[in-house]
Design a protein around this motif. Structure first.
Motif, PDB file in Angstrom:
ATOM      1  N   PHE A 105      -2.864  -8.359   5.758  1.00  0.00           N
ATOM      2  CA  PHE A 105      -3.917  -7.788   6.595  1.00  0.00           C
ATOM      3  C   PHE A 105      -3.328  -6.858   7.641  1.00  0.00           C
ATOM      4  O   PHE A 105      -3.824  -5.744   7.857  1.00  0.00           O
ATOM      5  CB  PHE A 105      -4.706  -8.907   7.273  1.00  0.00           C
ATOM      6  N   LEU A 106      -2.273  -7.298   8.303  1.00  0.00           N
ATOM      7  CA  LEU A 106      -1.676  -6.489   9.362  1.00  0.00           C
ATOM      8  C   LEU A 106      -1.090  -5.197   8.803  1.00  0.00           C
ATOM      9  O   LEU A 106      -1.198  -4.137   9.432  1.00  0.00           O
ATOM     10  CB  LEU A 106      -0.598  -7.299  10.090  1.00  0.00           C
ATOM     11  N   ALA A 107      -0.497  -5.276   7.631  1.00  0.00           N
ATOM     12  CA  ALA A 107       0.070  -4.073   7.016  1.00  0.00           C
ATOM     13  C   ALA A 107      -1.014  -3.069   6.663  1.00  0.00           C
ATOM     14  O   ALA A 107      -0.786  -1.850   6.704  1.00  0.00           O
ATOM     15  CB  ALA A 107       0.859  -4.450   5.762  1.00  0.00           C
ATOM     16  N   ALA A 108      -2.204  -3.568   6.311  1.00  0.00           N
ATOM     17  CA  ALA A 108      -3.311  -2.661   6.003  1.00  0.00           C
ATOM     18  C   ALA A 108      -3.785  -1.908   7.244  1.00  0.00           C
ATOM     19  O   ALA A 108      -4.324  -0.800   7.143  1.00  0.00           O
ATOM     20  CB  ALA A 108      -4.461  -3.440   5.375  1.00  0.00           C
ATOM     21  N   LEU A 109      -3.590  -2.511   8.417  1.00  0.00           N
ATOM     22  CA  LEU A 109      -3.910  -1.812   9.662  1.00  0.00           C
ATOM     23  C   LEU A 109      -2.893  -0.716   9.939  1.00  0.00           C
ATOM     24  O   LEU A 109      -3.242   0.401  10.331  1.00  0.00           O
ATOM     25  CB  LEU A 109      -3.931  -2.797  10.829  1.00  0.00           C
ATOM     26  N   ASN A 110      -1.619  -1.075   9.774  1.00  0.00           N
ATOM     27  CA  ASN A 110      -0.513  -0.147   9.994  1.00  0.00           C
ATOM     28  C   ASN A 110       0.709  -0.787   9.355  1.00  0.00           C
ATOM     29  O   ASN A 110       1.047  -1.923   9.699  1.00  0.00           O
ATOM     30  CB  ASN A 110      -0.291   0.081  11.494  1.00  0.00           C
ATOM     31  N   PRO A 111       1.384  -0.101   8.443  1.00  0.00           N
ATOM     32  CA  PRO A 111       2.534  -0.727   7.777  1.00  0.00           C
ATOM     33  C   PRO A 111       3.572  -1.280   8.746  1.00  0.00           C
ATOM     34  O   PRO A 111       4.206  -2.305   8.468  1.00  0.00           O
ATOM     35  CB  PRO A 111       3.102   0.424   6.937  1.00  0.00           C
ATOM     36  N   ASP A 112       3.750  -0.629   9.892  1.00  0.00           N
ATOM     37  CA  ASP A 112       4.743  -1.094  10.856  1.00  0.00           C
ATOM     38  C   ASP A 112       4.263  -2.309  11.655  1.00  0.00           C
ATOM     39  O   ASP A 112       5.033  -2.860  12.458  1.00  0.00           O
ATOM     40  CB  ASP A 112       5.102   0.046  11.823  1.00  0.00           C
ATOM     41  N   PHE A 113       3.007  -2.702  11.449  1.00  0.00           N
ATOM     42  CA  PHE A 113       2.438  -3.858  12.144  1.00  0.00           C
ATOM     43  C   PHE A 113       2.538  -5.124  11.307  1.00  0.00           C
ATOM     44  O   PHE A 113       2.164  -6.205  11.771  1.00  0.00           O
ATOM     45  CB  PHE A 113       0.977  -3.561  12.487  1.00  0.00           C
ATOM     46  N   ALA A 114       3.056  -5.019  10.104  1.00  0.00           N
ATOM     47  CA  ALA A 114       3.056  -6.156   9.177  1.00  0.00           C
ATOM     48  C   ALA A 114       3.768  -7.372   9.753  1.00  0.00           C
ATOM     49  O   ALA A 114       3.337  -8.514   9.568  1.00  0.00           O
ATOM     50  CB  ALA A 114       3.696  -5.748   7.848  1.00  0.00           C
ATOM     51  N   GLY A 115       4.863  -7.151  10.470  1.00  0.00           N
ATOM     52  CA  GLY A 115       5.646  -8.268  10.991  1.00  0.00           C
ATOM     53  C   GLY A 115       5.298  -8.672  12.411  1.00  0.00           C
ATOM     54  O   GLY A 115       6.067  -9.420  13.037  1.00  0.00           O
ATOM     55  N   PHE A 116       4.155  -8.240  12.913  1.00  0.00           N
ATOM     56  CA  PHE A 116       3.787  -8.508  14.307  1.00  0.00           C
ATOM     57  C   PHE A 116       3.792 -10.001  14.625  1.00  0.00           C
ATOM     58  O   PHE A 116       4.389 -10.427  15.614  1.00  0.00           O
ATOM     59  CB  PHE A 116       2.412  -7.904  14.589  1.00  0.00           C
ATOM     60  N   VAL A 117       3.150 -10.795  13.797  1.00  0.00           N
ATOM     61  CA  VAL A 117       3.097 -12.241  14.053  1.00  0.00           C
ATOM     62  C   VAL A 117       4.489 -12.837  13.948  1.00  0.00           C
ATOM     63  O   VAL A 117       4.954 -13.538  14.866  1.00  0.00           O
ATOM     64  CB  VAL A 117       2.131 -12.932  13.078  1.00  0.00           C
ATOM     65  N   ARG A 118       5.166 -12.564  12.858  1.00  0.00           N
ATOM     66  CA  ARG A 118       6.475 -13.166  12.600  1.00  0.00           C
ATOM     67  C   ARG A 118       7.520 -12.741  13.639  1.00  0.00           C
ATOM     68  O   ARG A 118       8.311 -13.549  14.133  1.00  0.00           O
ATOM     69  CB  ARG A 118       6.942 -12.760  11.204  1.00  0.00           C
TER      70      ARG A 118
END
Length: 577
Positions: free
Chosen positions: A224-237
């Motif tokens: 889901f986060l990557a669909a917002l912005n690929p660079d946001f994919a690891g935000f939680v982790r």
């Protein structure tokens, strides 16, 4: 409760402009002494005064985290001295904070704005709860969540707010990727201050659930986060995920450094952090299902518990154990209440009113309240929308703005003032009706916060909502609530419910609705609802269009526009709780 006597705890309430420490007796909740320390940098919404002085765009609101530490250094020792107690008899400390207020930090908890490299970068500073510049990111999160039918979106009434962790984090990434890359932790201020006290980073269950989209043990997925912005994919982790502590549990113990700041014994219990609104419910001993607590200050937050999980449109969230363990905690709110009254007094009251108030030794608010108190309901011919700071519930749209309809050349300031008082009551009724319709019945309205002193306002709320209105007996509800949690963390009580029964108090049924007044308010409320739906549910998006025009004007370098669109620090100081 522990047999040790005497025993005291300290609650620290971090507000929008200051922090207050209160010393509380564990046996009965008596408040023995308090002290306030104002933040030296206040709210930076016009310029980066803690950095290089650069102007800030519209809808920004930043703070300097060192102001929070200064509260520990100044307010806590002063409160202990005012109480006249022996610091050795203090067994615990608890804190609460405005939310969602976010601090970007390094791995060891150092705020990025404290590092010389980032001092001139606005995104390195604390984003205060009322930082609303991430509305575009929030809109994208909401649209994608509905497009993908993400189950967690229903836990937030169908909307994620621009005030919350993910929207603000995405804004940080997209507007200053260098600061984002330098950030190791995206930390709620409620947890950051506990980190400073204990040396331990523990995320509290309240903000993780309400502001951090943490539901059923999970955050939104990387996909889901990557669909917002690929660079946001690891935000939680990479930036957000951390150990979560339950409310009322100890986060750790007071370090030697924090003991030196506060003058308290090293090693005493420090409770898991909490939110100012949610921690107030135990202070009013109002944690049973059906008791909605409205904490009324610059804004209003509505919290209540329920036995079962329900989906309430436009609520700010429902979290298992979000207020007390074992119950579902619900939250809703209004982004502007006292702020609206303060704005009106500053900008729309003639000199003759301010002169009279000064001559009589009363505030302009008191003068306006006095002048409008004897008006017949509807006599002013006005109806207002309470969206001057956007709408938190049930529309969850901070692009909305305020409106007063019906003014003529004969309209007097006190009439507009009363219409604004009534508008905030109508906003609360809208929230209550939405909860009732969703299977979460509200049977008692309990009010806390600085606006309690306006008796006319309290009666308006009782009449508009048709509910008995109880009032907290403490003038410092959040700080008392934090002290209650500290007592539990220190082992003086087995849980928050037991501590609230002994230490929390309210005046039951302090205001009761008048049926004749309630019927007259029904007619005004019907007009409020028509305007609410017309401007707030997509029939006319003129408010959003005007926001866009405003931002374009400011970006083009129109200084007058920049001056007009943001509240000044003077307004904040007058209206903050």
């Amino acid at each position: 409760m522990s047999d040790r006597q005497p025993a005291y705890t300290i609650g620290i309430d971090y507000g929008t402009l200051s922090g207050r420490a209160v010393v509380v007796r564990v046996s009965d909740g008596a408040e023995l002494g308090s002290a306030v320390h104002e933040y030296s940098h206040a709210v930076m919404d016009r310029a980066l005064t803690a950095g290089d002085g650069q102007p800030l765009p519209p809808d920004w609101a930043l703070q300097n985290p060192q102001d929070y530490v200064d509260v520990l250094r100044h307010a806590v020792p002063a409160a202990v001295a005012a109480a006249g107690v022996d610091p050795a008899d203090v067994i615990g400390i608890g804190t609460d904070f405005t939310a969602c207020t976010m601090v970007p930090t390094t791995a060891d908890g150092t705020a990025l704005c404290d590092l010389p490299r980032w001092r001139g970068r606005p995104h390195a500073y604390v984003k205060l709860w009322k930082h609303h510049a991430a509305q575009g990111q929030a809109d994208r999160i909401n649209a994608l969540a509905h497009e993908r039918s993400e189950p967690w979106i229903r836990r937030y009434g169908g909307f994620i707010s621009s005030e919350w962790e993910f929207a603000k984090g995405l804004q940080l990434l997209e507007e200053d990727p260098e600061v984002y890359a330098a950030m190791d932790h995206w930390v709620e201020a409620a947890d950051w201050i506990v980190w400073q006290l204990t040396g331990e980073y523990v995320r509290n269950a309240c903000t993780a659930g309400y502001k951090g989209i943490y539901q059923d043990g999970e955050y939104p997925s990387e996909d889901f986060l990557a669909a917002l912005n690929p660079d946001f994919a690891g935000f939680v982790r990479d930036k957000l995920e951390h150990r979560i502590g339950q409310l009322g549990h100890p986060a750790g113990t007071l370090t030697a450094e924090a003991a030196a700041w506060t003058g308290l014994p090293e090693g005493i219990a420090v409770a898991v952090g909490n939110v100012d609104a949610h921690v107030t419910a135990p202070a009013a001993d109002a944690i049973a299902p059906g008791q909605m607590v409205a904490i009324m200050g610059t804004s209003t937050c509505h919290v209540m518990n329920g036995d079962e999980l329900a989906e309430v449109p436009g609520m700010c969230g429902v979290v298992d154990g979000g207020i007390v363990e074992g119950l579902w905690g619900y939250e809703a709110g209004q982004s502007g209440v006292g702020d609206i009254f303060g704005w009106f007094v500053r900008t729309s009251v003639p000199a003759e009113y301010t002169d009279e108030a000064e001559r009589r030794g009363i505030s302009v608010h008191e003068l306006l309240t006095e002048r409008c108190a004897d008006q017949q309901i509807g006599e002013h011919g006005l109806v207002a929308l309470d969206w001057h700071s956007g709408n938190r519930s049930v529309l969850v749209d901070h692009e909305l703005s305020g409106l007063v309809l019906g003014q003529t050349l004969a309209t007097r300031p006190e009439e507009t003032y009363r219409a604004l008082l009534e508008a905030t009551a109508f906003g609360t009724r809208t929230i209550i009706e939405t909860f009732n319709a969703s299977g979460v019945p509200v049977t008692e309205l309990v009010v806390a916060g600085g606006l309690l002193k306006n008796r006319l306002l309290m009666q308006i709320y009782a009449d508009v909502t048709r509910l008995p209105l109880s009032t907290i007996t403490s003038e410092q509800g959040p700080a008392l609530g934090s002290a209650i949690h500290a007592a539990v963390a220190a082992g003086a009580y087995p849980d928050v419910r037991a501590a609230a029964a002994a230490m929390g108090h309210r005046d039951v049924g302090a205001y009761t609705p008048d049926e004749g007044s309630a019927q007259r308010y029904d007619a005004l409320y019907a007009e409020y609802t028509r305007l609410h739906d017309y401007f707030g549910r997509g029939k006319n998006e003129v408010m959003r269009r005007l926001r866009k025009i405003r931002r374009e004007a400011v970006s083009a370098g129109a200084p007058d526009a920049a001056d007009d669109v943001l509240l000044t620090d003077a307004v904040e100081r007058e209206t903050a709780r």
